[in-house]
Structures are given as C-alpha cells and as structure tokens.
Design a protein around this motif. Structure first.
Motif, PDB file in Angstrom:
ATOM      1  N   ILE A  88      42.198  38.552  27.028  1.00 17.43           N
ATOM      2  CA  ILE A  88      42.223  37.954  28.372  1.00 17.43           C
ATOM      3  C   ILE A  88      42.731  39.039  29.304  1.00 17.43           C
ATOM      4  O   ILE A  88      43.902  39.419  29.245  1.00 17.43           O
ATOM      5  CB  ILE A  88      43.147  36.726  28.433  1.00 17.43           C
ATOM      6  CG1 ILE A  88      42.728  35.690  27.389  1.00 17.43           C
ATOM      7  CG2 ILE A  88      43.137  36.120  29.836  1.00 17.43           C
ATOM      8  CD1 ILE A  88      43.670  34.496  27.287  1.00 17.43           C
ATOM      9  N   CYS A 115      43.691  40.522  32.916  1.00 19.43           N
ATOM     10  CA  CYS A 115      44.175  39.894  34.155  1.00 19.43           C
ATOM     11  C   CYS A 115      44.535  40.924  35.201  1.00 19.43           C
ATOM     12  O   CYS A 115      44.925  42.039  34.863  1.00 19.43           O
ATOM     13  CB  CYS A 115      45.472  39.148  33.883  1.00 19.43           C
ATOM     14  SG  CYS A 115      45.313  37.817  32.724  1.00 19.43           S
ATOM     15  N   ARG A 168      50.788  35.872  35.099  1.00 15.32           N
ATOM     16  CA  ARG A 168      50.532  36.060  33.666  1.00 15.32           C
ATOM     17  C   ARG A 168      51.551  35.318  32.806  1.00 15.32           C
ATOM     18  O   ARG A 168      51.202  34.717  31.792  1.00 15.32           O
ATOM     19  CB  ARG A 168      50.534  37.549  33.321  1.00 15.32           C
ATOM     20  CG  ARG A 168      49.252  38.236  33.763  1.00 15.32           C
ATOM     21  CD  ARG A 168      49.261  39.703  33.438  1.00 15.32           C
ATOM     22  NE  ARG A 168      49.461  39.953  32.012  1.00 15.32           N
ATOM     23  CZ  ARG A 168      49.915  41.096  31.510  1.00 15.32           C
ATOM     24  NH1 ARG A 168      50.244  42.085  32.294  1.00 15.32           N
ATOM     25  NH2 ARG A 168      50.045  41.227  30.211  1.00 15.32           N
ATOM     26  N   THR A 191      47.910  37.748  27.248  1.00 17.46           N
ATOM     27  CA  THR A 191      47.015  38.376  28.225  1.00 17.46           C
ATOM     28  C   THR A 191      47.268  39.883  28.262  1.00 17.46           C
ATOM     29  O   THR A 191      48.300  40.346  27.792  1.00 17.46           O
ATOM     30  CB  THR A 191      47.275  37.812  29.632  1.00 17.46           C
ATOM     31  OG1 THR A 191      48.606  38.173  30.020  1.00 17.46           O
ATOM     32  CG2 THR A 191      47.121  36.310  29.688  1.00 17.46           C
TER      33      THR A 191
END
Ligand SMILES: Nc1ncnc2c1ncn2[C@@H]1O[C@H](COP(=O)(O)OP(=O)(O)O)[C@@H](O)[C@H]1O
Ligand SMILES: [Mg+2]
Length: 475
Positions: free
Chosen positions: A329, A331, A338, A349
C-alpha cells in the motif's frame, strides 16, 4: 385513458432539439444547460404521441447511466405518467433489458453499451446517447444500424455531450455535416436564467463553474471544444479504458468477487485529503505486468477512519477477504493519515516514491504500446465505490479518469533557479498522484528490484497472493 399533465418549456438549443428531425443530432454545450433534460423530454413526448414507438436511452456503461440520466427521467420527465399508470417500469430479465412501457404500446429501453447484445438485438425509432463523447465511432455507427423501427416518420440518433478536445471524432463528424450540432447555453435553462437574469440557483451554480480552471473551465463553463495545453498523459485514450478485464487475459483462472484472477497481485495507492478528495486506488497486475485500476475511492470531507470502513466493506464485506490482500500500500507522506489507516485496517503501508518527473515518465511509458500492440496500464470503467455529490455538483473531477485531460505541465521559475522548469499543475491531481505511486512502486526503486529477485525465487509457488501484508487482523 387518464389525463396526465406535464409541463416543460424548452428554450434555445434545448427547444431546437425537440423539433429537429435530422438522422443524427448532437446537442453540445457547457454543464447544466439542460441538454439531457431536453433529450429525455423529446423521447417521452415521441413515445406518447406515436403508439408502438421504440426508443432507447443509453450510455457507454449501464452503471454511469443509472446515476445520471435516469434520475432526471424518473424525477422530472415521466414522474406524472408513472403515477397515473400510463407508463410502467419493467426491470428486465437475463435476456431482456429494463424498459419503460407505455399504455399505448410504446417502449423506452434502458441500457449500457457494455451490455450490447441485450440492447442491440432490437430495432428503434430513436436512440438517445448521453455523454456521447465516451463512445467510439464504431459504437455510434452500430447504433445507426438499429434505427429502423419506422413507427415514427423519422428515425434519429440523438445525443448530448459536454465539449471535449477539438479533434474528437464526434466533433469531426459534426464539422463534416454528417451529424447536426446544436449549441446549448446556460441561458437555455430556466432554472439558471429567468427573463434574461440569473436566478439565485443560477448565481450559485455558475459561481461553482467559474471556480473551475484550465480545460475544465473552458469546456464546462464556456462550452469550448479545446485541448489542454501541455497535457501530461497525451497518449491516454479510449484504448486504456476497459469495461472489464478481457476474458482472454484471464486464461480460465479462478476469479475473485469482482471478476479478477485471484492469482494477480494487488497494489493499493493512497493520496490523503479532506477538503481535497481522499483517493484510494486498487490496482491488479496480470502475469505480463499489465496494471488495471479496478476500484477507487475519490471523496471529500470524510476522515481516514470513515474511509477505512468503506475499504473493509469493499474487500471483506462480512469480515472475510474476498480478494487478495495488497502486496504493497503506497501512500503520500502524511504521517498521521498513515497511522490511522494502519490502525483501522490492520494493514501496513509504505511511503510512496515521490520523484515526480520519473514517476510521470514511468506512467507515460506504460501508456504506450509495449511492442505487443497493447499498453501496460488500463483503467476499468465505473470503478468508483461511491460518487461524491459535492464534487459532481461543482463539476470537479469525480474520479481519477476525470482528472487526466486537465493534468497539465506548468512552466515555473523557482526561486534561485535561472531556467523555467515544467512541473505538473498541482490541482485536481489526486488520482494522478496515486497512479504515479503505484507505477513507481512497480517499475523502479529498491522494493521493485527486491521483488523481482523474490519473484524468480518463488516462481513455482503460486499461492502466495493471499495474505501478503503483515499485521493483518482480517483472516
Ligand atoms: N426547461 C427546463 N425546465 C425545468 N428544468 C430544467 C429545464 N432544463 C433543465 N432543467 C433542469 O436543470 C438541471 C440540469 O439539466 P441537465 O439536463 O442535467 O443539464 P446538462 O445535461 O446540460 O448538464 C436538471 O435538474 C434539469 O431537470
Ligand atoms: Mg447531461
């Protein structure tokens, strides 16, 4: 037969379209001028006055239709006729499309061009295409072959759209005289203008449109067919848009709940925002390295924990994951966002590669033919989990796809630098940022290199797709 009273007073191009009998007519103009309303009113009027008439209301996809034209149709156009029982709604079946059936034998069918067999096995007197710029010329021409029901003295392909780029095939078709173009203006809509003066609603609506910038302002406020200058993803076109992953690319594999092979890796990208839209994109990668955007959140004024609920509902509606967990993931660098995201989803993440120019170049490369006649990046249609009505009302992009035509280079001279430099316009770029993060994640950086080494090592043990990220509490 009950008496049904219905009132509609069209003006300008919206009035002209009601009388127009040309075989192909397009009403084009800025947003909110009443184009769609006028086309729908015409269909209804024709169905009432020509027993046995067959009409079709369609758009590129059925989903996009139900969230737009059909609301106006039910709420404003056929409301009284439905109440009086002069028109009935028929929900359709596996073979037959949904339709509105009139007591006089007329029918208005509803459909998306993504379910083409259903709607194209019939003949029609009039077909209304909403947002016709989404179609290919091939779609358009195949519709014309269905216009031969002859219960009305003329047969017509009627369409509306907001202006697009000046070299669009539909504009060229109008310029060559094959299709008649009518130009609608905001003054045509009595909700916005009365006796030449702006109404209160008109003031508020046009104020929103005035706040648009660049190519969106030109097209949706002024109604001009213009291309943005310095478009970053110039190669992006209809070939990058798919209604679903084509069957031949799935190679008979087991599929997840959205019809994507379970063995394909998933990548998520997040661009945090509150006043600006929060964007989360779900991408799947096939075994040839092609990326497909298959779901997205694009919504303002919700907190990260609210978005996390939407995320979990999409992937694990009853607490059990129905699709592979994301490999990564990626970001934007919003530390607080987060933390909340990780806490609420139980997924870890990674910060995105922020090198903007390199990321953009990597996307540009993927948009080009990879040597096999195909690009390596696709967006599926109708990926939105939920449309943000506030963005729609102000004609702002409502999804990643909407951003692409207005994502442009700006020339900037930075302090203590001699030369001007190109940089992307930092507005309506949230989906474009997320897409860049995913591509950067895949195509360069240490994690990408590490992953390819790992992939070679694990080539034979395929079942690794489920369960990749750590800290998962949804098992
Ligand atoms: N002549 C009219 N009378 C009453 N309402 C209208 C009229 N024309 C448009 N409207 C309303 O204005 C809104 C915007 O019209 P719409 O047809 O969706 O615009 P467009 O397709 O040009 O974006 C709709 O709610 C529609 O019902
Ligand atoms: Mg419309």
């Amino acid at each position: 037969m009950p008496v049904v009273k219905h009132q509609f007073s069209p003006k300008g191009a919206c009035r002209e379209v009601m009388y127009c009998r040309d075989p192909e007519v397009l009403i084009a103009g800025p947003a909110g001028t009443g184009k769609s309303r006028a086309c729908l009113e015409k269909l209804h009027l024709m169905a009432l006055s020509n027993p046995g008439m067959r009409g079709l209301i369609c758009r590129k996809t059925a989903t996009s239709l139900s969230s737009t034209a059909l609301v106006t149709w039910r709420k404003f156009v056929v409301a009284e006729a439905l109440n009086a029982g002069v028109v009935h709604y028929y929900g359709g079946s596996a073979q037959e499309p949904a339709s509105y059936r009139y007591a006089n034998g007329s029918t208005v069918v509803i459909g998306g061009l993504d379910k083409i067999e259903k709607i194209m096995s019939s003949e029609y007197d009039i077909v209304y295409v909403q947002e016709a710029t989404d179609l290919t010329e091939n779609d358009w021409e195949s519709i014309t072959t269905r216009l031969r029901n002859w219960q009305v003295s003329f047969q017509q392909l009627l369409a509306d759209c907001n202006p697009s780029h000046p070299t669009h095939w539909l504009k060229a078709r109008c310029d060559s005289g094959q299709t008649k173009m009518l130009h609608s203006t905001h003054e045509d809509n009595p909700i916005l203008f009365q006796n030449g003066a702006m109404t209160e609603r008109g003031l508020a609506y046009l104020d929103k449109l005035d706040r648009l910038t660049g190519v969106r302002h030109q097209r949706l406020r002024l109604g001009n067919w213009v291309a943005a200058e310095g478009v970053i993803y110039e190669d992006f076109s209809g070939i990058h848009m798919l209604s679903g992953v084509p069957e031949e690319w799935k190679k008979g594999e087991a599929l997840d709940h959205v019809g994507i092979p379970l063995s394909w890796r998933r990548y998520w990208a997040v661009d945090f925002g509150f006043t600006n839209p929060f964007t989360l994109q779900w991408w799947a990668e096939d075994h040839d390295g092609r990326l497909f955007l298959y779901r997205e959140i694009y919504h303002t004024r919700r907190t990260v924990d609210q978005h996390c609920k939407t995320v979990l509902k999409a992937v694990a509606p009853e607490g059990r994951w129905l699709e592979p967990k994301p490999t990564v993931i990626t970001c934007d660098h919003d530390a607080e966002g987060r933390v909340v995201f990780e806490r609420e989803t139980g997924l870890s993440t990674s910060p995105a590669h922020k090198a903007v120019t390199e990321g953009i170049q990597a996307v540009q490369v993927r948009l080009r033919d990879a040597g096999d006649g195909r690009p390596r990046l696709y967006l599926l249609r109708d990926t939105l989990v939920e449309m943000d009505p506030e963005l729609a009302d102000s004609s702002k992009p409502t999804c990643h796809y909407d951003e692409i035509p207005g994502y442009v280079w700006l020339r900037r001279k930075k302090a203590n630098e001699e030369k001007e430099q190109d940089e992307p316009k930092k507005e309506d770029d949230h989906g474009c940022d997320a897409m860049r993060y995913v591509v950067a994640e895949r195509d360069f950086g240490i994690r990408a290199i590490f992953r390819s080494v790992l992939c070679i090592a694990m080539l034979k043990s395929r079942n690794s797709a489920f369960g990749s990220p750590t800290r998962s509490r949804l098992r």
